[in-house]
Design a protein around this motif. Structure first.
Motif, PDB file in Angstrom:
ATOM      1  N   ILE A 136      -1.303  -3.486 -12.718  1.00  0.00           N
ATOM      2  CA  ILE A 136       0.069  -3.811 -12.369  1.00  0.00           C
ATOM      3  C   ILE A 136       0.186  -4.043 -10.860  1.00  0.00           C
ATOM      4  N   GLU A 137       0.890  -5.102 -10.486  1.00  0.00           N
ATOM      5  CA  GLU A 137       1.143  -5.412  -9.081  1.00  0.00           C
ATOM      6  C   GLU A 137       2.654  -5.486  -8.881  1.00  0.00           C
ATOM      7  N   LEU A 138       3.196  -4.511  -8.155  1.00  0.00           N
ATOM      8  CA  LEU A 138       4.635  -4.488  -7.913  1.00  0.00           C
ATOM      9  C   LEU A 138       5.056  -5.665  -7.036  1.00  0.00           C
ATOM     10  N   LEU A 139       6.254  -6.166  -7.282  1.00  0.00           N
ATOM     11  CA  LEU A 139       6.833  -7.194  -6.432  1.00  0.00           C
ATOM     12  C   LEU A 139       7.353  -6.549  -5.131  1.00  0.00           C
ATOM     13  N   PRO A 140       7.599  -7.344  -4.100  1.00  0.00           N
ATOM     14  CA  PRO A 140       8.033  -6.787  -2.815  1.00  0.00           C
ATOM     15  C   PRO A 140       9.327  -5.971  -2.921  1.00  0.00           C
TER      16      PRO A 140
END
Length: 233
Positions: free
Chosen positions: A101-105
């Motif tokens: 998972i890569e969180l958004l800014p």
């Protein structure tokens, strides 16, 4: 003084973390595998048609996407698709299900900040196990007072969720990147609907913006949400 807004609902995929870009990567690989049989633009159209047919059967998410790719591959090759291609498509689906998972800014800061003053509800659709995995890996689970994973997002879903987990839809807000799923039905339910555009949106999530609706807002990025929440009161 009574607050106008007490509950904030968040979409998950492409609102809190990246999702659609992994579908696009896999779809490009799909086109490469079938390049000898059909042009990419025609293949994309056939895949979209399959997804439209199948979403009512398979639901939203990776598993339905993979099954629609396999179905499309069988159709466009007149049932001559090599088994090696089917195997690669299944492997691509498994890879998508394992992707970190890569969180958004700004996500963590905004969710943590708003959680101090409002009830936060995660309302997402898709495969139950996959959505649970992504939420667990995101590290955001503890910020939400309730998590609702549904097969589809409708005005009835928002009315029920915000009534059970908040003070009713009139004192709730839904935030997301899909006009069709996150904004329009939330406003129909009587809530505020906040649209935060994402660079990549699935074709089936497009809808006309409810321009003129007093409870509709568009924000360029999530970091602007706390100011909007303060303005509403």
């Amino acid at each position: 003084m009574t607050k106008n807004l007490t509950t904030i609902g968040f979409d998950a995929d492409d609102t809190l973390w990246h999702n659609e870009r992994f579908f696009r990567i896999t779809q490009d690989r799909f086109a490469e595998l079938l390049a000898d049989y059909v042009a990419q633009d025609h293949l994309e159209q056939r895949l979209l048609e399959a997804e439209k047919r199948n979403v009512g059967h398979y639901g939203f998410g990776i598993k339905g996407f993979v099954l629609s790719m396999i179905e499309t591959a069988i159709e466009v090759t007149d049932e001559k698709v090599p088994t090696s291609v089917i195997a690669e498509l299944m492997a691509a689906g498994r890879e998508m299900l394992r992707h970190p998972i890569e969180l958004l800014p700004h996500v963590r800061d905004v969710v943590e900040q708003l959680g101090e003053s409002h009830r936060l509800v995660l309302i997402t659709k898709g495969d139950l196990l996959d959505q649970e995995r992504k939420l667990a890996q995101s590290g955001l689970g503890d910020f939400f007072d309730w998590v609702e994973i549904v097969s589809n997002k409708t005005a009835d879903i928002y009315q029920t969720t915000f009534a059970q987990q908040g003070d009713g839809p009139q004192r709730a807000m839904m935030v997301g990147n899909s006009m069709k799923s996150d904004v329009v039905p939330a406003i129909e339910a009587g809530s505020w609907g906040v649209y935060i555009p994402h660079g990549q949106t699935w074709e089936l999530e497009f809808a006309e913006a409810p321009e003129g609706e007093p409870r509709y807002s568009t924000l360029e990025e999530l970091s602007n949400l706390p100011d909007l929440v303060r303005d509403i009161g």
